[in-house]
Design a protein around this motif. Structure first.
Motif, PDB file in Angstrom:
ATOM      1  N   PRO A 166      76.688  87.092  38.298  1.00 17.40           N
ATOM      2  CA  PRO A 166      75.661  86.273  37.636  1.00 17.40           C
ATOM      3  C   PRO A 166      75.220  85.061  38.447  1.00 17.40           C
ATOM      4  CG  PRO A 166      77.366  86.886  36.073  1.00 17.40           C
ATOM      5  CD  PRO A 166      77.865  87.285  37.425  1.00 17.40           C
ATOM      6  N   SER A 167      76.104  84.528  39.274  1.00 10.61           N
ATOM      7  CA  SER A 167      75.755  83.322  40.021  1.00 10.61           C
ATOM      8  C   SER A 167      74.623  83.559  41.008  1.00 10.61           C
ATOM      9  CB  SER A 167      76.989  82.787  40.761  1.00 10.61           C
ATOM     10  OG  SER A 167      77.492  83.748  41.676  1.00 10.61           O
ATOM     11  N   VAL A 168      74.505  84.776  41.530  1.00  8.49           N
ATOM     12  CA  VAL A 168      73.413  85.097  42.453  1.00  8.49           C
ATOM     13  C   VAL A 168      72.074  84.978  41.740  1.00  8.49           C
ATOM     14  CG1 VAL A 168      72.433  86.870  43.959  1.00  8.49           C
ATOM     15  CG2 VAL A 168      74.910  86.652  43.744  1.00  8.49           C
ATOM     16  N   GLN A 169      72.029  85.501  40.520  1.00  4.29           N
ATOM     17  CA  GLN A 169      70.780  85.483  39.765  1.00  4.29           C
ATOM     18  C   GLN A 169      70.338  84.047  39.445  1.00  4.29           C
ATOM     19  OE1 GLN A 169      69.339  88.478  39.310  1.00  4.29           O
ATOM     20  NE2 GLN A 169      71.126  89.518  40.162  1.00  4.29           N
ATOM     21  N   SER A 170      71.274  83.246  38.949  1.00  2.86           N
ATOM     22  CA  SER A 170      70.907  81.872  38.589  1.00  2.86           C
ATOM     23  C   SER A 170      70.573  81.045  39.822  1.00  2.86           C
ATOM     24  CB  SER A 170      72.040  81.209  37.798  1.00  2.86           C
ATOM     25  OG  SER A 170      73.248  81.197  38.537  1.00  2.86           O
ATOM     26  N   ASN A 171      71.226  81.342  40.953  1.00  2.00           N
ATOM     27  CA  ASN A 171      70.922  80.612  42.182  1.00  2.00           C
ATOM     28  C   ASN A 171      69.495  80.880  42.635  1.00  2.00           C
ATOM     29  OD1 ASN A 171      70.916  80.795  45.445  1.00  2.00           O
ATOM     30  ND2 ASN A 171      72.229  79.120  44.758  1.00  2.00           N
ATOM     31  N   SER A 172      69.074  82.139  42.584  1.00  2.00           N
ATOM     32  CA  SER A 172      67.705  82.467  42.989  1.00  2.00           C
ATOM     33  C   SER A 172      66.683  81.822  42.064  1.00  2.00           C
ATOM     34  CB  SER A 172      67.513  83.989  43.008  1.00  2.00           C
ATOM     35  OG  SER A 172      68.281  84.571  44.035  1.00  2.00           O
ATOM     36  N   MET A 173      66.994  81.774  40.771  1.00  2.00           N
ATOM     37  CA  MET A 173      66.105  81.098  39.827  1.00  2.00           C
ATOM     38  C   MET A 173      65.960  79.622  40.191  1.00  2.00           C
ATOM     39  SD  MET A 173      67.214  82.688  36.121  1.00  2.00           S
ATOM     40  CE  MET A 173      66.132  81.588  35.231  1.00  2.00           C
ATOM     41  N   ALA A 174      67.087  78.986  40.483  1.00  2.00           N
ATOM     42  CA  ALA A 174      67.066  77.555  40.800  1.00  2.00           C
ATOM     43  C   ALA A 174      66.298  77.281  42.085  1.00  2.00           C
ATOM     44  CB  ALA A 174      68.502  77.026  40.909  1.00  2.00           C
ATOM     45  N   VAL A 175      66.495  78.136  43.101  1.00  2.00           N
ATOM     46  CA  VAL A 175      65.790  77.960  44.376  1.00  2.00           C
ATOM     47  C   VAL A 175      64.285  78.109  44.179  1.00  2.00           C
ATOM     48  CG1 VAL A 175      65.412  78.973  46.657  1.00  2.00           C
ATOM     49  CG2 VAL A 175      67.741  78.655  45.816  1.00  2.00           C
ATOM     50  N   ALA A 176      63.879  79.156  43.450  1.00  3.31           N
ATOM     51  CA  ALA A 176      62.458  79.407  43.241  1.00  3.31           C
ATOM     52  C   ALA A 176      61.799  78.299  42.429  1.00  3.31           C
ATOM     53  CB  ALA A 176      62.261  80.755  42.548  1.00  3.31           C
ATOM     54  N   MET A 177      62.480  77.816  41.398  1.00  3.78           N
ATOM     55  CA  MET A 177      61.903  76.762  40.555  1.00  3.78           C
ATOM     56  C   MET A 177      61.858  75.428  41.292  1.00  3.78           C
ATOM     57  SD  MET A 177      63.473  77.636  36.775  1.00  3.78           S
ATOM     58  CE  MET A 177      63.012  79.171  35.959  1.00  3.78           C
ATOM     59  N   SER A 178      62.835  75.184  42.133  1.00  7.62           N
ATOM     60  CA  SER A 178      62.802  73.962  42.936  1.00  7.62           C
ATOM     61  C   SER A 178      61.637  73.994  43.919  1.00  7.62           C
ATOM     62  CB  SER A 178      64.126  73.802  43.692  1.00  7.62           C
ATOM     63  OG  SER A 178      64.087  72.677  44.542  1.00  7.62           O
ATOM     64  N   GLN A 179      61.409  75.170  44.531  1.00  3.31           N
ATOM     65  CA  GLN A 179      60.318  75.328  45.479  1.00  3.31           C
ATOM     66  C   GLN A 179      58.964  75.186  44.791  1.00  3.31           C
ATOM     67  OE1 GLN A 179      60.280  75.746  48.742  1.00  3.31           O
ATOM     68  NE2 GLN A 179      58.133  76.333  49.070  1.00  3.31           N
ATOM     69  N   ALA A 180      58.860  75.733  43.574  1.00  2.00           N
ATOM     70  CA  ALA A 180      57.577  75.749  42.876  1.00  2.00           C
ATOM     71  C   ALA A 180      57.266  74.438  42.156  1.00  2.00           C
ATOM     72  CB  ALA A 180      57.558  76.907  41.869  1.00  2.00           C
ATOM     73  N   TRP A 181      58.257  73.894  41.478  1.00  2.00           N
ATOM     74  CA  TRP A 181      57.982  72.751  40.600  1.00  2.00           C
ATOM     75  C   TRP A 181      58.859  71.536  40.868  1.00  2.00           C
ATOM     76  CZ3 TRP A 181      59.255  77.166  36.978  1.00  2.00           C
ATOM     77  CH2 TRP A 181      58.169  78.039  36.864  1.00  2.00           C
ATOM     78  N   GLY A 182      59.807  71.670  41.782  1.00  2.00           N
ATOM     79  CA  GLY A 182      60.684  70.545  42.080  1.00  2.00           C
ATOM     80  C   GLY A 182      61.693  70.250  40.993  1.00  2.00           C
ATOM     81  N   ILE A 373      58.270  82.223  37.980  1.00  2.00           N
ATOM     82  CA  ILE A 373      58.220  82.776  36.625  1.00  2.00           C
ATOM     83  C   ILE A 373      58.784  84.196  36.615  1.00  2.00           C
ATOM     84  CG2 ILE A 373      56.682  83.526  34.768  1.00  2.00           C
ATOM     85  CD1 ILE A 373      54.834  81.200  35.527  1.00  2.00           C
ATOM     86  N   SER A 374      58.397  85.006  37.604  1.00  2.00           N
ATOM     87  CA  SER A 374      58.907  86.377  37.694  1.00  2.00           C
ATOM     88  C   SER A 374      60.421  86.388  37.814  1.00  2.00           C
ATOM     89  CB  SER A 374      58.287  87.094  38.899  1.00  2.00           C
ATOM     90  OG  SER A 374      56.886  87.189  38.786  1.00  2.00           O
ATOM     91  N   LEU A 375      60.941  85.538  38.687  1.00  2.00           N
ATOM     92  CA  LEU A 375      62.394  85.483  38.861  1.00  2.00           C
ATOM     93  C   LEU A 375      63.095  85.005  37.601  1.00  2.00           C
ATOM     94  CD1 LEU A 375      63.095  84.225  42.498  1.00  2.00           C
ATOM     95  CD2 LEU A 375      63.996  86.275  41.409  1.00  2.00           C
ATOM     96  N   ALA A 376      62.447  84.106  36.867  1.00  2.00           N
ATOM     97  CA  ALA A 376      63.056  83.630  35.620  1.00  2.00           C
ATOM     98  C   ALA A 376      63.290  84.795  34.674  1.00  2.00           C
ATOM     99  CB  ALA A 376      62.161  82.577  34.970  1.00  2.00           C
ATOM    100  N   PHE A 377      62.290  85.684  34.545  1.00  2.00           N
ATOM    101  CA  PHE A 377      62.438  86.863  33.691  1.00  2.00           C
ATOM    102  C   PHE A 377      63.402  87.870  34.297  1.00  2.00           C
ATOM    103  CE2 PHE A 377      58.213  85.555  31.952  1.00  2.00           C
ATOM    104  CZ  PHE A 377      58.615  85.418  30.629  1.00  2.00           C
ATOM    105  N   PHE A 378      63.193  88.193  35.587  1.00  2.00           N
ATOM    106  CA  PHE A 378      64.054  89.167  36.256  1.00  2.00           C
ATOM    107  C   PHE A 378      65.519  88.783  36.132  1.00  2.00           C
ATOM    108  CE2 PHE A 378      60.752  90.698  39.615  1.00  2.00           C
ATOM    109  CZ  PHE A 378      60.196  91.546  38.673  1.00  2.00           C
ATOM    110  N   CYS A 379      65.824  87.564  36.523  1.00  2.00           N
ATOM    111  CA  CYS A 379      67.225  87.142  36.625  1.00  2.00           C
ATOM    112  C   CYS A 379      67.867  86.962  35.254  1.00  2.00           C
ATOM    113  CB  CYS A 379      67.325  85.848  37.436  1.00  2.00           C
ATOM    114  SG  CYS A 379      66.807  86.040  39.155  1.00  2.00           S
ATOM    115  N   LEU A 380      67.110  86.460  34.296  1.00  2.00           N
ATOM    116  CA  LEU A 380      67.678  86.248  32.973  1.00  2.00           C
ATOM    117  C   LEU A 380      68.078  87.574  32.328  1.00  2.00           C
ATOM    118  CD1 LEU A 380      68.389  84.224  30.775  1.00  2.00           C
ATOM    119  CD2 LEU A 380      66.082  84.500  29.860  1.00  2.00           C
TER     120      LEU A 380
END
Length: 523
Positions: A166-182, A373-380
């Protein structure tokens, strides 16, 4: 600790596991007479026309649970990682793993259906490798060994799905959201924990409902938007295909020297993405209400195609056609740069940022948001599926201890451990969101590799019932019937659920199959 985990990961994902994954896929394909090609029409038909009951979900819902686990960060960050460390040729080996893995997925998921059981606590259907390893050999001299083998797989799966992956999924979400919205990593962690807690406490029915709504929506939209970008760069497609195939077989001047890495990363990320042979698919397959185990085997084989041939291919073509890639020597971002597509900034982490930059090439500024947004759905949805699998194996480990609450203040050992598992997976996603991507992926790879070793070796021993089911299904289809499974008639022992199946009578009204639907040849 980091060095130890890296060494352990390298040991698990050594060449023998690569050969095992590819070799078993070739063997199962030949043994089934390439059912992954012959039975594509039947895969689609069964997926659409499924049963459901208070105890089991429909074939489509089981497919969505399975896809929830398959379609995740592996389809975005995983593809980017494979290309970064294995070159464009890694995408070809992901395709090869999907084609061969579809037959492996059929075998493991059909076994999951044959040896499924009813959960003592919820009444819902449960199953998976731990169940079929222990039940199939229960009446043989090898029973003690395979009972222990099933317990070992269950323990590894609880560890892998409850803590490591699970940590891989949440890490990718965090990276993508940081890149997109800070957004800060800790804020992402809190948000995931709140949403996840609501869904997983609701049980398999809520998981199935959530997945059947979210998964089709997110997958279709992601593929469509990726294809828009790819076809906008349509003139690059011939060069992209040439680069992929040349790199896959060592014929490219730039990437030909890393053909071994292309195979390694293609197989590794292919399994991480489509999960064929890993042993996760049978858990979702067992939850389905079907009249014959082969039906869900077909559906789960098709899930491998959806995951890799559709979603991963869309990501790979997007990255390569836009030039949003950078390939490193030595399978590490610290190595020398072998090739650069020219679109990435000078400093960028390997992962979802590759895809975000690719989308930004067409929709400046909007690409990062769309991928986040895609990763948020995918990973969750993937994390939710992981919890379902971890809970299923915890139920197996608990056995008779997995019973109902005695009193709100005096719950059973089973209920206490279930709550502990829920807390563990919530901790894992929170930790993953604030940890480094390298550490998160290392943990995830260890979990995937351990499960794949145990499951593939096991189903190579326990393959016969799956092929008996396939022959029986195709024989009944040729007779114009809607196949119904009878393990006793087929000489399959240990399929106790099907021997005492109380709802079997409602499937007994044999409905003729129209000639348009066809009937596959016997095996």
């Amino acid at each position: 600790m980091t060095d130890f985990l890296n060494d352990l990961n390298s040991l698990i994902w050594s060449n023998p596991l690569i050969y095992l994954c590819l070799g078993s896929g070739v063997y199962f394909s030949i043994r089934s007479r390439f059912m992954q090609i012959r039975q594509i029409p039947e895969m689609i038909r069964v997926m659409i026309h499924g049963e459901s009951s208070p105890d089991g979900v429909s074939s489509f819902q089981a497919l969505m649970i399975s896809l929830a686990g398959r379609v995740g960060t592996g389809n975005i960050a995983g593809v980017a990682t494979a290309i970064a460390f294995g070159g464009p040729g890694a995408l070809f080996w992901m395709w090869a793993m999907a084609f061969l893995g579809a037959s492996t997925s059929f075998v493991e998921c059909t076994l999951g259906q044959i040896y499924k059981t009813r959960d003592r606590l919820t009444g819902e259907y449960r199953g998976g490798p731990a169940y079929y390893f222990s039940q199939a050999f229960a009446h043989t001299k090898a029973a003690p060994f395979f009972k222990i083998y099933g317990l070992l797989f269950a323990a590894v799966t609880v560890l892998a799905c409850g803590l490591l992956m699970p940590s891989v999924q949440s890490n990718s979400m965090a990276v993508a959201m940081s890149q997109a919205w800070g957004i800060a990593d800790w804020a992402v962690a809190i948000g995931i924990v709140i949403i996840l807690a609501f869904v997983i406490i609701g049980g398999v029915k809520r998981i199935a409902t959530f997945a059947s709504i979210v998964v089709p929506f997110m997958a279709v939209f992601y593929i469509l938007f990726a294809l828009v970008v790819v076809f906008t760069n349509a003139s690059q497609i011939p060069d992209v295909l040439r680069l992929i195939f040349a790199s896959a077989f060592g014929a490219d001047a730039v990437f030909g020297s890393i053909i071994g890495a292309a195979i390694m990363w293609g197989v590794k990320r292919g399994i991480y993405s489509n999960e064929a042979g890993q042993g996760t698919g049978p858990h979702a397959a067992a939850a389905a209400e079907v009249s014959h185990p082969a039906k869900q085997g077909f559906v789960q084989a098709f899930a491998v195609y959806i995951d890799t041939l559709f979603v991963c291919s869309a990501t790979g073509f997007l990255i390569i056609s836009t030039g949003a890639y950078r390939v490193f020597e030595g399978e590490s971002a610290d190595g020398a740069v072998l090739g650069d597509g020219g679109l990435l900034p000078d400093v960028v982490d390997v992962g979802p940022t590759y895809v975000q930059v690719g989308f930004d090439s067409m929709w400046s500024g909007a690409g990062s948001t769309f991928v986040a947004i895609s990763l948020a759905f995918f990973c969750l949805t993937t994390i939710i599926a992981y919890y379902y699998m971890a809970e299923t194996n915890l139920r197996f480990l608990l056995g008779k201890a997995a019973t109902v609450y005695i009193h709100p203040l005096r719950s059973t050992v089973g209920s206490n451990l279930t709550m502990l598992l829920q807390a563990l997976i919530l901790f894992s996603v929170a930790y993953g969101a604030v940890s480094t991507a390298k550490d998160a992926w290392t943990l995830g790879d260890i979990g995937v590799g351990l499960m794949a070793w145990l499951n593939i070796l096991g189903i190579l021993v326990l393959q016969q019932p799956a092929f008996k089911a396939l022959r029986d299904y195709e024989r009944q289809k040729k007779q114009g019937k809607d196949p119904i499974f009878d393990p006793i008639a087929l000489g399959i022992v240990g399929a106790t659920f099907w021997e005492t199946y109380e709802h079997k009578d409602r499937f007994r009204e044999e409905k003729p199959i129209s000639s348009a639907e066809g009937a596959g040849p016997d095996v």
